[in-house]
Design a protein around this motif. Structure first.
Motif, PDB file in Angstrom:
ATOM      1  N   THR A 220     -29.558 -25.223 -34.549  1.00 43.75           N
ATOM      2  CA  THR A 220     -28.681 -25.699 -35.609  1.00 43.75           C
ATOM      3  C   THR A 220     -28.262 -27.121 -35.252  1.00 43.75           C
ATOM      4  N   SER A 221     -27.319 -27.669 -35.996  1.00 37.43           N
ATOM      5  CA  SER A 221     -26.838 -29.013 -35.698  1.00 37.43           C
ATOM      6  C   SER A 221     -25.336 -28.983 -35.434  1.00 37.43           C
ATOM      7  N   GLN A 222     -24.871 -29.942 -34.653  1.00 35.52           N
ATOM      8  CA  GLN A 222     -23.447 -30.142 -34.402  1.00 35.52           C
ATOM      9  C   GLN A 222     -22.783 -28.969 -33.684  1.00 35.52           C
ATOM     10  N   LYS A 223     -23.557 -28.252 -32.867  1.00 35.52           N
ATOM     11  CA  LYS A 223     -22.973 -27.218 -32.010  1.00 35.52           C
ATOM     12  C   LYS A 223     -23.492 -27.415 -30.591  1.00 35.52           C
ATOM     13  N   GLY A 224     -22.592 -27.429 -29.642  1.00 39.65           N
ATOM     14  CA  GLY A 224     -22.975 -27.603 -28.252  1.00 39.65           C
ATOM     15  C   GLY A 224     -23.228 -26.275 -27.568  1.00 39.65           C
ATOM     16  N   PRO A 225     -23.798 -26.291 -26.366  1.00 41.57           N
ATOM     17  CA  PRO A 225     -24.123 -25.048 -25.649  1.00 41.57           C
ATOM     18  C   PRO A 225     -22.897 -24.231 -25.250  1.00 41.57           C
ATOM     19  N   LYS A 226     -21.728 -24.879 -25.193  1.00 41.46           N
ATOM     20  CA  LYS A 226     -20.506 -24.163 -24.810  1.00 41.46           C
ATOM     21  C   LYS A 226     -19.744 -23.603 -26.013  1.00 41.46           C
ATOM     22  N   ASP A 227     -20.238 -23.892 -27.189  1.00 42.78           N
ATOM     23  CA  ASP A 227     -19.559 -23.438 -28.408  1.00 42.78           C
ATOM     24  C   ASP A 227     -19.789 -21.937 -28.599  1.00 42.78           C
ATOM     25  N   PRO A 228     -18.729 -21.117 -28.578  1.00 49.95           N
ATOM     26  CA  PRO A 228     -18.905 -19.664 -28.727  1.00 49.95           C
ATOM     27  C   PRO A 228     -19.571 -19.272 -30.041  1.00 49.95           C
ATOM     28  N   SER A 229     -19.355 -20.074 -31.091  1.00 49.49           N
ATOM     29  CA  SER A 229     -19.914 -19.727 -32.397  1.00 49.49           C
ATOM     30  C   SER A 229     -21.427 -19.920 -32.466  1.00 49.49           C
ATOM     31  N   ALA A 230     -22.028 -20.536 -31.431  1.00 49.15           N
ATOM     32  CA  ALA A 230     -23.480 -20.697 -31.401  1.00 49.15           C
ATOM     33  C   ALA A 230     -24.188 -19.410 -30.986  1.00 49.15           C
ATOM     34  N   LYS A 231     -23.437 -18.446 -30.471  1.00 48.96           N
ATOM     35  CA  LYS A 231     -24.038 -17.154 -30.106  1.00 48.96           C
ATOM     36  C   LYS A 231     -24.147 -16.272 -31.342  1.00 48.96           C
ATOM     37  N   ARG A 232     -25.351 -15.809 -31.613  1.00 50.49           N
ATOM     38  CA  ARG A 232     -25.605 -14.984 -32.795  1.00 50.49           C
ATOM     39  C   ARG A 232     -26.398 -13.741 -32.411  1.00 50.49           C
ATOM     40  N   TYR A 233     -26.169 -12.674 -33.175  1.00 42.76           N
ATOM     41  CA  TYR A 233     -26.804 -11.377 -32.899  1.00 42.76           C
ATOM     42  C   TYR A 233     -27.913 -11.125 -33.914  1.00 42.76           C
ATOM     43  N   ILE A 234     -29.152 -11.028 -33.443  1.00 43.50           N
ATOM     44  CA  ILE A 234     -30.307 -10.736 -34.290  1.00 43.50           C
ATOM     45  C   ILE A 234     -30.701  -9.276 -34.102  1.00 43.50           C
ATOM     46  N   MET A 235     -30.758  -8.525 -35.191  1.00 46.85           N
ATOM     47  CA  MET A 235     -31.045  -7.096 -35.128  1.00 46.85           C
ATOM     48  C   MET A 235     -32.538  -6.790 -35.230  1.00 46.85           C
ATOM     49  N   GLY A 394     -30.742 -22.911 -45.797  1.00 45.11           N
ATOM     50  CA  GLY A 394     -31.058 -21.751 -46.592  1.00 45.11           C
ATOM     51  C   GLY A 394     -30.356 -20.502 -46.127  1.00 45.11           C
ATOM     52  N   CYS A 395     -29.799 -20.513 -44.942  1.00 42.42           N
ATOM     53  CA  CYS A 395     -29.146 -19.316 -44.443  1.00 42.42           C
ATOM     54  C   CYS A 395     -27.794 -19.650 -43.855  1.00 42.42           C
ATOM     55  N   ASP A 396     -27.123 -20.600 -44.418  1.00 39.84           N
ATOM     56  CA  ASP A 396     -25.857 -21.053 -43.868  1.00 39.84           C
ATOM     57  C   ASP A 396     -24.725 -20.274 -44.511  1.00 39.84           C
ATOM     58  N   ASP A 397     -24.323 -19.137 -43.879  1.00 36.67           N
ATOM     59  CA  ASP A 397     -23.290 -18.348 -44.520  1.00 36.67           C
ATOM     60  C   ASP A 397     -21.953 -18.400 -43.788  1.00 36.67           C
ATOM     61  N   ASP A 398     -21.811 -19.244 -42.793  1.00 32.85           N
ATOM     62  CA  ASP A 398     -20.510 -19.252 -42.134  1.00 32.85           C
ATOM     63  C   ASP A 398     -20.125 -20.620 -41.610  1.00 32.85           C
ATOM     64  N   SER A 399     -20.601 -21.683 -42.210  1.00 32.96           N
ATOM     65  CA  SER A 399     -20.244 -23.017 -41.705  1.00 32.96           C
ATOM     66  C   SER A 399     -19.208 -23.694 -42.590  1.00 32.96           C
ATOM     67  N   ASP A 400     -18.456 -22.911 -43.347  1.00 35.88           N
ATOM     68  CA  ASP A 400     -17.392 -23.477 -44.174  1.00 35.88           C
ATOM     69  C   ASP A 400     -16.353 -24.152 -43.308  1.00 35.88           C
TER      70      ASP A 400
END
Length: 400
Positions: A220-235, A394-400
């Motif tokens: 993604t863009s504008q997120k660093g490696p220490k940003d907790p919100s960069a962790k995502r769960y893929i099922m 196309g899949c940006d559902d939480d960057s408000d």
């Protein structure tokens, strides 16, 4: 006797006055002064609707995103048309919401489950809002929409329901020509390519590596490696069996995740393509989850489709309470399939044939340097993004 004459004269004068008023009104109508009466009719209709209580509902939407600047409405930017522009207009014209709600969507508690980017389609988008439940509501809304946007279903929900916050997971698909997986040194790089069993297994082996919780800051863009919100769960993530349309072999990748960031899915697929084609080693994927900044290519937006959204927790709590239905759409599955065949798949196939977006993008892969942290392409890609006003993916559902 005199009293009777006075009463008769007064009655005749009143009748003459009414007749004169009617003639004057008719004359005004003939001269084009019909707006006042029409406005009164509109107000009568709106007053009638106001007698109905507004109810919180969800709408099941399907749309082809070609020609639109995404799903989310951009107030004050009328030149960049979005799906919600057409939807809100239809809600007003059909009599579901008052006109002033179109100027301030918070008044109808409007929320979309997922934003979709420029050109991206949806087969199972969900929006929640408060409306007047008029008769034949779905037909009336659809009558005010273009054919490539349809409301396929409606359900009542709890008053505090929010389609974005109550969503447990989203499933996307990505339809691409299989020559995207043709090895750069040994396979034909055009429409004659056919995906073999071994390559499909390799693709699925790589896609399965994404499953679980990962740090996707490089996707993604504008997120660093220490940003907790960069962790995502893929099922789930896998590629289905290929099929041929219009002389081109296509395949569909399905991915289900809790939530996705801007560009995430397209970059996940872009990196797999780069590895399978022989431009990058498999070790790049492992490196991309670490703290190092890795250059990950972003696949084209064409082919990305929001397939469905999931509300398991809501369904368990309210789906069988006797007042609300579970947010499942089994009865609408056939309508969804028909819409995809009529509007989504033909758009993807024809656009690929005409514009060759995947072929053009594949030509950029050699520019990427997968062993360094920054490439020339990232700089030019950033400039292109700014000029193209891509506010969301196309899949940006939480960057408000």
């Amino acid at each position: 006797m005199a009293e009777d004459l006075r009463t008769a004269a007064a009655g005749q004068a009143k009748r003459l006055k009414c007749s004169s008023s009617n003639q004057e009104a008719e004359k005004k109508e003939e001269n084009g002064h019909q707006a006042k009466r029409f406005k009164g009719d509109q107000e009568d209709g709106e007053d009638q609707n106001k007698k109905l209580q507004k109810r919180k509902i969800v709408l099941l939407m399907a749309y082809s995103g070609k020609g639109y600047y995404g799903m989310q409405r951009n107030m004050g930017s009328s030149q960049f048309k979005t799906i919600e522009d057409d939807l809100v207009s239809a809600l007003i014209r059909s009599g579901c919401i008052p006109e002033n709600h179109g100027e301030d969507m918070k008044k109808m508690s409007f929320q979309r489950c997922a934003r979709t980017d420029k050109g991206v389609s949806a087969a199972g988008q969900i929006v929640s809002l408060k409306v007047w439940l008029i008769n034949n509501i779905l037909q009336k809304i659809n009558d005010c929409l273009p054919a490539h946007i349809r409301i396929l279903g409606l359900k009542r929900v709890t008053g505090g329901f929010n389609s974005k916050n109550k969503c447990d997971a989203r499933t996307y698909s990505y339809m691409l020509p299989t020559f995207a997986f043709a090895h750069k040194d040994t396979d034909p790089q055009d429409e004659t390519y056919r995906l073999n069993k071994e390559t499909l297994e390799k693709v699925n082996q790589l896609l399965a590596c994404y499953k679980g919780t990962r740090n996707f800051h490089n996707f993604t863009s504008q997120k660093g490696p220490k940003d907790p919100s960069a962790k995502r769960y893929i099922m789930e993530m896998s590629c289905e069996e290929p099929f041929v349309r219009e002389g081109i072999e296509f395949a569909v990748i399905k991915v289900k995740g809790q939530s996705f960031m801007m560009h995430q899915i397209r970059k996940m697929i872009g990196l797999v393509i780069a590895i399978v084609k022989g431009y990058a080693s498999e070790s790049v994927m492992e490196r991309s989850w670490g703290e190092e900044k890795v250059d990950v290519p972003r696949a084209p937006g064409l082919g990305l489709v929001l397939e469905r959204v999931h509300f398991e927790k809501y369904n368990r709590r309210f789906g069988n309470d006797g007042l609300h239905e579970p947010l499942e759409w089994l009865d609408e599955e056939e309508k969804i399939a028909v819409f995809k065949e009529q509007h989504i798949y033909p758009t993807i196939i024809n656009t690929e044939k005409e514009e060759k977006s995947m072929l053009s993008w594949l030509d950029t892969l050699p520019i990427h340097d997968f062993n360094s942290t920054v490439s020339k392409l990232q700089v030019s890609d950033g400039n292109a993004k700014n000029s193209d006003l891509e506010a969301s993916d196309g899949c940006d559902d939480d960057s408000d």
